[in-house]
Every structure is written in C-alpha cells, then in structure tokens.
Design a protein around this motif. Structure first.
Motif, PDB file in Angstrom:
ATOM      1  N   MET A 285       0.665  -1.362  -0.054  1.00 41.75           N
ATOM      2  CA  MET A 285       0.160  -0.185  -0.075  1.00 41.75           C
ATOM      3  C   MET A 285       1.096   1.789  -0.461  1.00 41.75           C
ATOM      4  N   ARG A 286       0.603   2.568  -1.066  1.00 45.90           N
ATOM      5  CA  ARG A 286       0.816   3.555  -0.796  1.00 45.90           C
ATOM      6  C   ARG A 286      -0.158   4.608  -0.811  1.00 45.90           C
ATOM      7  N   LEU A 287       0.855   5.649   0.117  1.00 43.00           N
ATOM      8  CA  LEU A 287      -0.402   7.194  -0.177  1.00 43.00           C
ATOM      9  C   LEU A 287      -0.065   7.833  -0.710  1.00 43.00           C
ATOM     10  N   SER A 288      -1.010   8.530  -1.441  1.00 40.70           N
ATOM     11  CA  SER A 288      -0.494   9.149  -2.982  1.00 40.70           C
ATOM     12  C   SER A 288       0.272  10.411  -2.548  1.00 40.70           C
ATOM     13  N   ASP A 311       1.385 -19.378   1.033  1.00 38.86           N
ATOM     14  CA  ASP A 311       1.835 -20.448   0.727  1.00 38.86           C
ATOM     15  C   ASP A 311       1.990 -20.359  -1.268  1.00 38.86           C
ATOM     16  N   GLY A 312       2.825 -18.771  -1.570  1.00 33.33           N
ATOM     17  CA  GLY A 312       2.744 -19.642  -2.954  1.00 33.33           C
ATOM     18  C   GLY A 312       1.831 -18.390  -3.993  1.00 33.33           C
ATOM     19  N   ASN A 313       1.198 -18.541  -3.236  1.00 32.32           N
ATOM     20  CA  ASN A 313      -0.628 -17.505  -4.306  1.00 32.32           C
ATOM     21  C   ASN A 313      -0.088 -16.364  -4.650  1.00 32.32           C
ATOM     22  N   THR A 314      -0.277 -15.357  -5.385  1.00 31.80           N
ATOM     23  CA  THR A 314       0.129 -14.472  -5.598  1.00 31.80           C
ATOM     24  C   THR A 314      -1.505 -13.417  -5.143  1.00 31.80           C
ATOM     25  N   ILE A 315      -1.327 -11.937  -5.060  1.00 34.46           N
ATOM     26  CA  ILE A 315      -2.637 -11.549  -5.548  1.00 34.46           C
ATOM     27  C   ILE A 315      -2.202  -9.967  -6.334  1.00 34.46           C
ATOM     28  N   GLU A 316      -2.456  -9.550  -6.922  1.00 38.00           N
ATOM     29  CA  GLU A 316      -2.466  -8.303  -7.879  1.00 38.00           C
ATOM     30  C   GLU A 316      -3.372  -7.024  -7.474  1.00 38.00           C
ATOM     31  N   VAL A 317      -2.477  -6.136  -7.069  1.00 36.57           N
ATOM     32  CA  VAL A 317      -3.343  -5.140  -6.641  1.00 36.57           C
ATOM     33  C   VAL A 317      -2.981  -3.957  -7.135  1.00 36.57           C
ATOM     34  N   GLY A 318      -3.867  -3.934  -7.687  1.00 39.41           N
ATOM     35  CA  GLY A 318      -3.886  -1.694  -8.721  1.00 39.41           C
ATOM     36  C   GLY A 318      -4.426  -0.703  -7.761  1.00 39.41           C
ATOM     37  N   VAL A 319      -4.803   0.172  -8.044  1.00 39.82           N
ATOM     38  CA  VAL A 319      -5.855   1.240  -8.123  1.00 39.82           C
ATOM     39  C   VAL A 319      -5.935   0.906  -6.182  1.00 39.82           C
ATOM     40  N   GLU A 320      -5.927  -0.073  -5.932  1.00 39.79           N
ATOM     41  CA  GLU A 320      -6.567  -0.354  -4.028  1.00 39.79           C
ATOM     42  C   GLU A 320      -6.068   0.199  -3.418  1.00 39.79           C
ATOM     43  N   ARG A 321      -4.674   0.317  -4.163  1.00 42.43           N
ATOM     44  CA  ARG A 321      -3.344   0.482  -2.755  1.00 42.43           C
ATOM     45  C   ARG A 321      -2.975   1.441  -2.441  1.00 42.43           C
ATOM     46  N   PHE A 322      -3.344   2.642  -3.185  1.00 43.65           N
ATOM     47  CA  PHE A 322      -3.980   3.786  -2.560  1.00 43.65           C
ATOM     48  C   PHE A 322      -4.744   4.023  -1.768  1.00 43.65           C
ATOM     49  N   PRO A 325      -4.946   3.716   2.034  1.00 37.79           N
ATOM     50  CA  PRO A 325      -3.869   4.344   3.090  1.00 37.79           C
ATOM     51  C   PRO A 325      -5.342   5.677   2.816  1.00 37.79           C
ATOM     52  N   GLU A 326      -6.051   5.930   2.125  1.00 38.04           N
ATOM     53  CA  GLU A 326      -6.957   7.545   1.240  1.00 38.04           C
ATOM     54  C   GLU A 326      -7.405   7.250   2.915  1.00 38.04           C
ATOM     55  N   ILE A 327      -8.114   6.210   2.709  1.00 33.95           N
ATOM     56  CA  ILE A 327      -8.561   6.642   3.820  1.00 33.95           C
ATOM     57  C   ILE A 327      -8.742   7.361   5.321  1.00 33.95           C
ATOM     58  N   MET A 328      -7.095   7.050   6.181  1.00 30.16           N
ATOM     59  CA  MET A 328      -7.259   8.764   6.688  1.00 30.16           C
ATOM     60  C   MET A 328      -7.620   9.544   6.235  1.00 30.16           C
ATOM     61  N   PHE A 329      -7.209  10.233   5.196  1.00 32.05           N
ATOM     62  CA  PHE A 329      -7.257  11.427   4.982  1.00 32.05           C
ATOM     63  C   PHE A 329      -8.821  11.639   4.099  1.00 32.05           C
ATOM     64  N   MET A 385       3.115   5.360   9.231  1.00 24.37           N
ATOM     65  CA  MET A 385       4.677   4.704   8.190  1.00 24.37           C
ATOM     66  C   MET A 385       4.434   5.102   7.036  1.00 24.37           C
ATOM     67  N   PHE A 386       3.381   4.924   6.422  1.00 21.70           N
ATOM     68  CA  PHE A 386       3.319   5.126   4.980  1.00 21.70           C
ATOM     69  C   PHE A 386       3.958   6.896   4.485  1.00 21.70           C
ATOM     70  N   VAL A 387       4.798   6.587   2.755  1.00 21.44           N
ATOM     71  CA  VAL A 387       5.976   7.458   2.786  1.00 21.44           C
ATOM     72  C   VAL A 387       4.477   9.230   2.288  1.00 21.44           C
ATOM     73  N   ASN A 388       4.798   9.861   3.020  1.00 19.47           N
ATOM     74  CA  ASN A 388       4.378  11.335   1.843  1.00 19.47           C
ATOM     75  C   ASN A 388       3.101  11.999   3.003  1.00 19.47           C
ATOM     76  N   CYS A 389       2.700  10.581   4.103  1.00 16.33           N
ATOM     77  CA  CYS A 389       1.859  10.832   5.263  1.00 16.33           C
ATOM     78  C   CYS A 389       2.687  12.069   6.335  1.00 16.33           C
ATOM     79  N   LYS A 390       2.958  12.504   6.570  1.00 18.72           N
ATOM     80  CA  LYS A 390       4.051  13.975   7.017  1.00 18.72           C
ATOM     81  C   LYS A 390       3.558  14.839   5.775  1.00 18.72           C
ATOM     82  N   GLU A 391       3.976  15.027   4.729  1.00 19.99           N
ATOM     83  CA  GLU A 391       3.961  15.818   3.746  1.00 19.99           C
ATOM     84  C   GLU A 391       2.076  16.401   3.669  1.00 19.99           C
ATOM     85  N   ARG A 392       1.254  15.174   3.607  1.00 21.13           N
ATOM     86  CA  ARG A 392      -0.112  15.437   3.051  1.00 21.13           C
ATOM     87  C   ARG A 392      -1.025  15.772   4.653  1.00 21.13           C
TER      88      ARG A 392
END
Length: 458
Positions: A285-288, A311-322, A325-329, A385-392
C-alpha cells in the motif's frame, strides 16, 4: 522520594497492537512482540502432539526470544485457573482464544492478560530481578483512575518494584522529538489519537480518538479486500507445510500440503490472517502525494503490484493500493473498494479525517496554546509509516489553518524512531538526572497507598 541509583530503569509501553520494553537510555526497545494474549483452560498450554511444530513467521526481526528461557510466555496464577499465552513464539495451541487486553475504546479491561504480558517481559525477555529496577510505564491518555490503581498495586505487590512512574503516551511522543509542547498525532493499532501537550502535561479536553483511522481498521480492510479478490480465506502459516520435490520437471520446487487442526480457535486463525494483511499493507500500500482522485484517468492506469502470500499464491493489487491508505484522509474512500458486508468500523464513511481531527483537537485546547500547537504537530505510531504521510498532513493543515499562524508537522525520518516514539520518549525521560526525584517509591506506596499515584503522576 526515590533518588535513583546505578541500575538502569526499565521502560515499558504496552500498546493495543504491540508491547515494547527495554532499558532507559537505549535507542530502541530490547523486546517487541504482539500484545494479543490467548486464554485457555485445562492442561498446560503447550502444543498438542498432533499439532504443528514451531511455526516461526521469521519476518519480524525484532521478535527474538532467548532460547534458554522456555515457556515464559505462558502464565497461570494457579492450577485451578485459566492459563494465558502471550503471542510471542508463533506457536499454535488447541482451543486457546486470543484477544487484546484492551477493549474497543483502547481502555485496559483484562488485568490478568496484562499481568501475563508483564510476567513475560520481566521473566522471559529482559530476564531481570524486578526488585532492582525502577519502571517507567506509558499509559493511554484516557486511562481511568481505577485502572491506574490496579496496575500500580499489581506492580508493587507482585513484582516488588523499588519505584514506578506513569506517563501519558502523547507526552512521551513529544519528548521523543525534543518538544515539551505540541500536538501528538499517534496512530496506533486500535485508534488514531490526537492530544495537545503543553509544558509536559496532556490536555485531556483536547483528546480525540478515531477507530476508523487506526491501524487495525486499515489492516482489516486490507484483509477483506484480499480475501474477496481471492474468493476465499488466506491460509495462515500454520495451516500448511511446504515439501521440497525432487526429481522430474518439478525438481527443486515446493509442494504445498494442507494441514488440518480443527481445534484451532477462530480468534487465533483471524489473528494470523490479520498479520499477513498487515505485512501486505506495509509492503504494497502507498499513500498518494496529493489527494486521490479516482476520476483522474492516470491514477486508474497505474501498473499492478504482486503480493505473494505465505503459501506461494499471488494477488494483483492495482489502484486499491492507494485507496486503503487514503482512508486516513478521506474515510468515505472505503466505498470505492466495494467490499461486501458491514463496514469494519460502524459509520466509517462519516468518520472524521485525520486533518479534521487534528484541527478539532487544537480547537478544543486553550486559546493561548493554539499557536504553539499549530507549529508543533508530532507524528508517531506504526500507522504513520506511509511515505508522504507527513507531507500530506502538513499540506492539509496549512490549507485550513488561520492565515497568520505558522504550521509545521514533525516526524522522524527514521522508521524505527517513528514507530517506537512513545517508548523512546520514555527512554529519554527515565535517563535524565533531573527526573530521578519524580519516581513514586515503594516507601511512598506503603505510606500513602495506591491513590498517591494520581498526585505523583497527574
């Protein structure tokens, strides 16, 4: 009065997500482990013969347990009572229900579980004679007086501490940044707490807590998103084993074999799934860097990121990763995930955003302190801990603050210092020479009783 001595004081921070403990003067805590505690009945709480062996998650470099100390994470007052298991060895046990010693509001409501944590810290992690070390203990800002008295009585009566001091979390977070006055923004596991601190004292009327912005809420949201995308539950590490294949085209590859443990409690299963979601939240997850606008075509074209499950399976995460974290703002952003079922937190869509919560706390403080608070906003806790949290946050506060007021958000660039800010503030405070006269000594406890703590540690 306790004048201090050559023996280092112990500093302990029992949070709703994790426990931090170590010695005053150290840069980081010596022991960090989950504050979830299991409760079981019947025989001794070791793993059953048909259960899995140790299931070390091995992804937490701080979770180091002395190999010479056995079973210090299992606590039982008497053979007739339930036993308690501190979740520090990642070992599955049958029919043990796990929960936090804190209730949904972040207030301690299980003193036996708290005692199990203290026992594990003193006997298993720090391996100390408690009668030789004073203890500085952090506490949530809204701790009821009755809880404080119970904790003081437990520590003095059972562990024979020579001296003790209780300090509010927001005060210690500000001290960690070298500030005696500021607005503490602490995003912990159970809630995001904002509190004004003036000259080393927490202003209780300024305290605002929001469960919708806490780390647990974001982790649960991440877990629900991942499991809905997989169309099934994530497999915890104890639920399977990897077997190395030899020979043929699959030589050197691992084969997953499912394991069945029907007596595993649902609470333990969920705890381990949540820990996987926490790792996904931290690594994917990343904060815009600006307010997220899903109508912008560019944001919807961001490349997907793969997250590999145990277990080795993978999940594709698109715009949801932004989005998470945006829920905080913008808490209403949770609707964009289109999750099924009720929200993780009641009325989450209408919850106050982090910048709004900060401004509300400042407005609740005394008028003559507000200018200092705007210029000394302190970020701490694992949820920041998200990057850009302080700046936002700084940008959002600047846009809404009065024009003649300087705004500044302070946050350590070191991830460890920001996560453990409360503990580090306690480590700094307890090592100061001028602080040694502030301890509440065992002699004072014996003379004045447990209520004296409210005078010594307001």
């Amino acid at each position: 009065m306790y004048g201090g001595d050559e023996v280092s004081a112990i500093v302990m921070d029992v949070g709703t997500h994790s426990v931090k403990a170590g010695y005053a003067g150290q840069d980081t805590p010596s022991a960090v482990f989950s504050s979830s505690v299991g409760r079981g009945s019947g025989q001794y709480g070791g793993p059953s013969k048909d259960s899995d062996a140790e299931m070390k998650d091995a992804d937490d470099p701080h979770d180091i347990k002395p190999k010479s100390i056995q079973n210090t994470n299992i606590f039982r007052k008497s053979p007739q009572e339930d036993f308690f298991v501190v979740d520090s060895d990642n070992m599955r046990r049958d029919e043990v229900e796990y929960s936090s010693p804190f209730n949904s509001d972040g207030v301690l409501d299980d003193l036996d579980a708290y005692e199990a944590i203290c026992n594990h810290v003193f006997r298993g992690r720090l391996c100390v004679q408690t009668a030789e070390h004073p203890l500085l203990l952090s506490e949530p800002v809204a701790t009821p007086e009755a809880n404080r008295e119970k904790i003081i009585e437990l520590l003095f009566e059972k562990y024979k501490l020579p001296a003790l001091f209780l300090s509010k979390n927001p005060v210690l977070s500000c001290f960690a940044c070298g500030k005696a006055t500021g607005l503490s923004v602490d995003i912990g596991g159970r809630a995001a707490t904002t509190c004004a601190v003036y000259e080393g004292y927490a202003l209780l009327k300024s305290v605002i807590q929001s469960k919708a912005l806490g780390g647990d809420c974001l982790a649960d949201t991440t877990l629900r998103y991942m499991e809905e995308k997989m169309k099934g539950e994530i497999k915890p590490r104890y639920a399977f084993k990897k077997k190395l294949q030899t020979g043929g085209k699959n030589d050197g590859k691992f084969k997953i074999e499912n394991l069945s443990f029907p007596k595993t409690s649902k609470s333990y299963n969920k705890l381990k799934r949540q820990q996987i979601a926490e790792d996904a939240k931290a690594s994917v997850m990343r904060l815009s860097d600006v307010r997220l606008d899903l109508k912008n075509s560019e944001i919807n074209q961001v490349p997907t990121v793969e997250y590999e499950l145990p277990d080795g399976n993978t999940i594709e995460v698109g715009v949801e990763r932004f989005i998470v974290p945006e829920i905080m703002f913008n808490p209403a952003m949770v609707d964009e995930l289109k999750l099924k079922g009720p929200p993780v937190v009641d009325d989450m869509q209408n919850a106050m955003s982090l910048p709004s919560q900060v401004l509300a706390s400042i407005q609740n403080a005394d008028v003559d302190t507000r200018k200092d608070l705007f210029g000394n906003v302190v970020l701490s806790g694992g949820g920041t801990m998200f990057v850009n949290c302080k700046e936002r946050l700084e940008s959002a506060i600047f846009d809404q603050a009065p024009q003649n007021v300087k705004t500044k958000v302070t946050a350590s660039q070191n991830a460890v210092e920001r996560r453990f800010a409360t503990w580090i503030g306690g480590s700094i405070l307890a090592s100061l020479g001028s602080f040694q006269q502030m301890w509440m000594s065992k002699a004072e406890y014996d003379e004045y009783g447990v209520s004296h703590i409210h005078k010594k540690c307001p």
